[in-house]
Design an enzyme around this catalytic site. Structure first.
Site, PDB file in Angstrom:
ATOM      1  N   CYS A   9      98.387  48.756  37.473  1.00  0.00           N
ATOM      2  CA  CYS A   9      97.516  49.682  38.013  1.00  0.00           C
ATOM      3  C   CYS A   9      96.237  48.971  38.715  1.00  0.00           C
ATOM      4  O   CYS A   9      96.566  48.365  39.666  1.00  0.00           O
ATOM      5  CB  CYS A   9      96.921  50.624  36.918  1.00  0.00           C
TER       6      CYS A   9
ATOM      7  N   HIS B 275     102.236  52.071  34.001  1.00  0.00           N
ATOM      8  CA  HIS B 275     101.713  51.484  32.884  1.00  0.00           C
ATOM      9  C   HIS B 275     102.802  51.090  31.582  1.00  0.00           C
ATOM     10  O   HIS B 275     102.886  51.914  30.634  1.00  0.00           O
ATOM     11  CB  HIS B 275     100.610  52.372  32.100  1.00  0.00           C
TER      12      HIS B 275
ATOM     13  N   GLU C  65     102.320  49.630  28.994  1.00  0.00           N
ATOM     14  CA  GLU C  65     101.622  49.657  27.792  1.00  0.00           C
ATOM     15  C   GLU C  65     101.345  50.850  27.345  1.00  0.00           C
ATOM     16  O   GLU C  65     100.934  51.166  25.917  1.00  0.00           O
ATOM     17  CB  GLU C  65     100.262  48.869  27.876  1.00  0.00           C
TER      18      GLU C  65
END
Lengths: 80, 234
Positions: free
Chosen positions: B86, B203, B205
């Site tokens: 991002c 993302h 994560e």
């Protein structure tokens, strides 16, 4: 010295913000507006011995920082 | 040792740390942007999502001038593994570590949604835990994620196989409808020519636990960890 620089999107880069503004113009009754391209405008105070030196300096700054040359062009509008 | 870079305005740095440390069991630390050197044992650098420097001027444009970015540049030049998600992807592009730029989403909306991406290559250090053509579900959350590069650069990315992830539908078809933000060629993630720097808008994560979004993100983060461990043994 005082200088002004404008940074604009290259013609082939899509500008959805400009398009939204153009549509808003229409909504306000300004149907005459057929296109809007949004850019950035910088007012810069700087120390330089003469306008030529200022122009060189501003060109470097515009290349390295103010614009991303992949998508944008810049123009030094004034130096005084 | 994994260095998660923390810029003023980063907001996924701790999620990245959580994914790497708590979920994957790796050694990881937050590294403040004022540092001029990375810890000596650094094997992976992660550039997290967020809004570094308030997205002033252009997303990622100011972070490029952070003291730590000089160290990251040297680390990447030496072949170190770097991954940016991002805002981290935007920083990599503005720094010249990856080609192109991320523009405002085509329809101007800030997008926050789970998204399907197709793995184009699994023979990279970032995707070794995946299969080619596999569909991963990983969230996106961004206002400026439309990948753009000029025609010549796009051709180079395609020819070199640098596009690792493309937005797709649930079946893995790369279609215009499945392109959430207007990225050219449905690009969700690209790697540099050397293959050691990867940037992606999704993302990973945020997709590390069953029950809250699934674990597809671990396939990417885990691949990278595998590569670092393999290099340590080599």
């Amino acid at each position: 010295m005082k200088a002004t620089i404008c940074v604009t999107l290259k013609p082939d880069v899509l500008d959805p913000q400009g398009q939204a503004i153009q549509k808003a113009c229409g909504t306000l009754g300004y149907g005459q507006v057929s296109q809007v391209r949004q850019g950035k405008f910088f007012e810069i105070d700087l120390d330089a011995p003469n306008p030529e030196a200022a122009k060189r300096l501003l060109g470097e700054i515009a290349e390295k920082l103010l614009s991303n040359r992949i998508i944008e062009n810049y123009r030094i509008l004034s130096i005084e | 040792m994994i260095a998660v870079i923390q810029f003023p305005g980063s907001n996924d740095d701790r999620d990245m740390l959580f994914a790497m440390k708590t979920i994957l069991g790796a050694e990881a630390s937050l590294i403040w942007h004022q540092e001029t050197v990375l810890p000596a044992k650094t094997e992976i650098v992660l550039l997290p999502g967020g809004f570094s420097y308030g997205d002033y001027l252009r997303c990622g444009a100011m972070a490029r001038f952070s003291p730590v970015m000089g160290a990251v540049q040297r680390f990447a030049d030496a072949g170190g593994f770097v991954l940016g998600t991002c805002n981290g992807f935007q920083v990599l592009c503005e720094s010249g570590l990856l080609p192109g730029i991320l523009l405002r989403n085509r329809k101007l909306h800030f997008l926050c949604q789970n998204t399907a991406v197709r793995v184009e290559r699994s023979d990279t250090i970032f995707t070794s835990r995946t299969k080619p053509g596999e569909v991963l579900w990983i969230p996106i959350k961004h206002g400026e994620g439309a990948y753009y590069a000029d025609t010549k650069q796009m051709q180079r990315l395609e020819d070199n196989g640098q596009i690792l992830l493309r937005y797709c539908d649930a079946e893995g078809s790369v279609t215009e409808d499945a392109n959430p933000n207007g990225s050219l060629h449905n690009i969700a993630g690209i790697v540099n020519e050397r293959g050691n720097v990867f940037g992606l808008m999704p993302h990973p994560e945020h997709a590390v636990e069953e029950g809250i979004g699934g674990t597809d993100g671990l396939k990417i983060l885990g691949s990278l960890l595998d590569a670092a461990l393999a290099r340590r043994k080599a």
